[in-house]
Structures are given as C-alpha cells and as structure tokens.
Design an enzyme around this catalytic site. Structure first.
Site: not given
Length: 256
Positions: A24, A43, A66, A153, A186, A188
């Site tokens: 995404i 990334d 991150v 999650y 979605v 992916t």
C-alpha cells in the site's frame, strides 16, 4: 483564507514523506506524487524505498528503521520541511492470544504502536513550529472489530487510533492535523495466504457491502484527501476504507 475549489485536492509545492513503502505504501507514493507532491520514500529496506521512489518524479529514497529513534530523528532533520507524513509500516502475527509468545507480542507492539509514536514525535515538532502539516496514519478495520487470531494486531491499531486522537487535540492549536485511514481487507502480499484458501478468501470478500477485496490503490484517495486542503477542518478522524465492512453485519442476507 477561502479555499480554491479548483486546487483544493492538489499537493503542489508540498513535501510528503511516506514511511513504509511496500504494498500500500508504494501506491501512496505514486498517488501523492500524482497530486503534485515531492515525495521522500522511507523504508527499512532501501530497495523497497527505491522501487517506490521510481513512481514519484523527483522522489528520493532513504533507509530508515522506524524502531531506531535516532535514525528516524536524523532523517527528519535531514529532510527539512515536511508538509505531509504518511505512516504505513506495520506487521501481524496471526495467532490466538493464548498461543502468543512474549517475543511475538513485543514485535507486533513495537512496530505498530511504538513505531507510530516514534515517527510522529520525529516529524511533528517542525510542523508545529511552522504552524501547518498533515499526518495520516494507516490503522485498520481491526481498530474497531476483531476476529480470532487478530487480537494483538487489533490492540495496536486501536491504540494507534487513540494516539491519533490525542495528537489531534495536542497539535491542533498549532495548525497541525492528524487523521487515520482504516483499510479493510486488501490484496497485498501479506494477505496472500488468506486469498490462497478459497473459502477463507471468499468469506472475507462477502463480508463487505461491496462483496470483494480492496485493491491497494483504493487506499490512496482518502489519504490524498486528508493530506490536502480539502480536509482542512478534518482532524482526529478515522476514515473507514473498508467497502462497508464495519457498516453492516455481513454474515447473512435475509429474504426480503
């Protein structure tokens, strides 16, 4: 200042940062660029960031973990003025709660919740100082509805939304907006295992009002809207881009 209706969805002369450029995220990069933004692609995997940057004229790629606060802060300082920040990085370990290990719990919570916390803390201060900016966090339908195997999650996505609401309250007086886009199911690589099982994939499709899975690019419109002046009075909101999943019960269609 009144809105220019002909330009209010455009992002010309704005610098957008997308953190998490696979799946995404890559579509976010392309969509923001198509609306005129200059896009920086961040990334953990530099190759992923570089592949996304190809889709944004003038785009640049940076390797950023991150979970490494110093790294995120360093890149935030290096990039200078950032007008739009989009956060997509997340992971899931699909497992029932009683089967979770402490290590798995920490991995999911660290990336999905602490990663969001770290990224906003790195980029928001200069937005506050400048008096403008828009931040978009990808949450999920799991922020509001769960199923077996999605508990940790879901908890992180609900937690991220509570951070969004709190930041909206805290950053709003400085002119900085923050919102969430909540995708449904979605298509992916991360959901391939579900779609590979015909019954499971079909059940997910039929749960939504539209009766199908979303395509990654269908998450872009809401994100670009939230980033733009068209959403200038929108903050603290979670936009459900789920094909109606959370609007209906979806389990049975009774006879008329």
């Amino acid at each position: 200042m009144s809105l220019d209706y002909a330009q209010m969805f455009r992002l010309d002369d704005r610098h957008a940062v997308v953190l998490g450029c696979g799946g995404i995220g890559a579509e976010m990069v392309a969509g923001l660029a198509a609306q005129g933004a200059r896009v920086s692609c961040l990334d953990k995997d530099l190759a992923t960031a570089e592949a996304a940057a190809v889709r944004a004229p003038g785009g640049a790629a940076y390797p950023v973990d991150v979970l490494d606060e110093a790294s995120v802060r360093g890149v935030a300082q290096q990039l200078g003025q950032v007008d739009v920040l989009v956060l997509t990085a997340a992971m899931n370990v699909r497992k029932r709660l009683l089967d979770y290990t402490a290590e798995e719990f920490d991995r999911v919570v660290d990336l999905n919740l602490r990663g969001t916390f770290t990224a906003v803390r790195a980029f928001a201060p200069q937005m506050v100082e400048r008096g403008s900016g828009s931040i978009v966090v990808l949450t999920s339908i799991r922020a509001v509805t769960v199923e077996p195997g999605q508990g940790v999650y879901a908890a992180t996505k609900a937690g991220a939304m509570q951070l969004v609401r709190t930041w909206a309250a805290e950053l709003g007086p400085a002119g900085v907006r923050i919102n969430a886009v909540a995708p449904g199911v979605v298509e992916t690589p991360l959901t391939q295992q579900i779609r590979d099982q015909e019954d499971w994939g079909r059940a997910y499709a039929e749960k939504s009002a539209l009766g199908r899975w979303a395509r990654p690019e269908e998450m872009v419109g809401a994100t670009c809207w939230l980033a733009s002046d068209a959403a200038s009075f929108v903050t603290g909101s979670q936009v459900m881009v789920d094909g109606g999943w959370t609007a209906i019960d979806g389990r049975f269609t009774p006879p008329a």
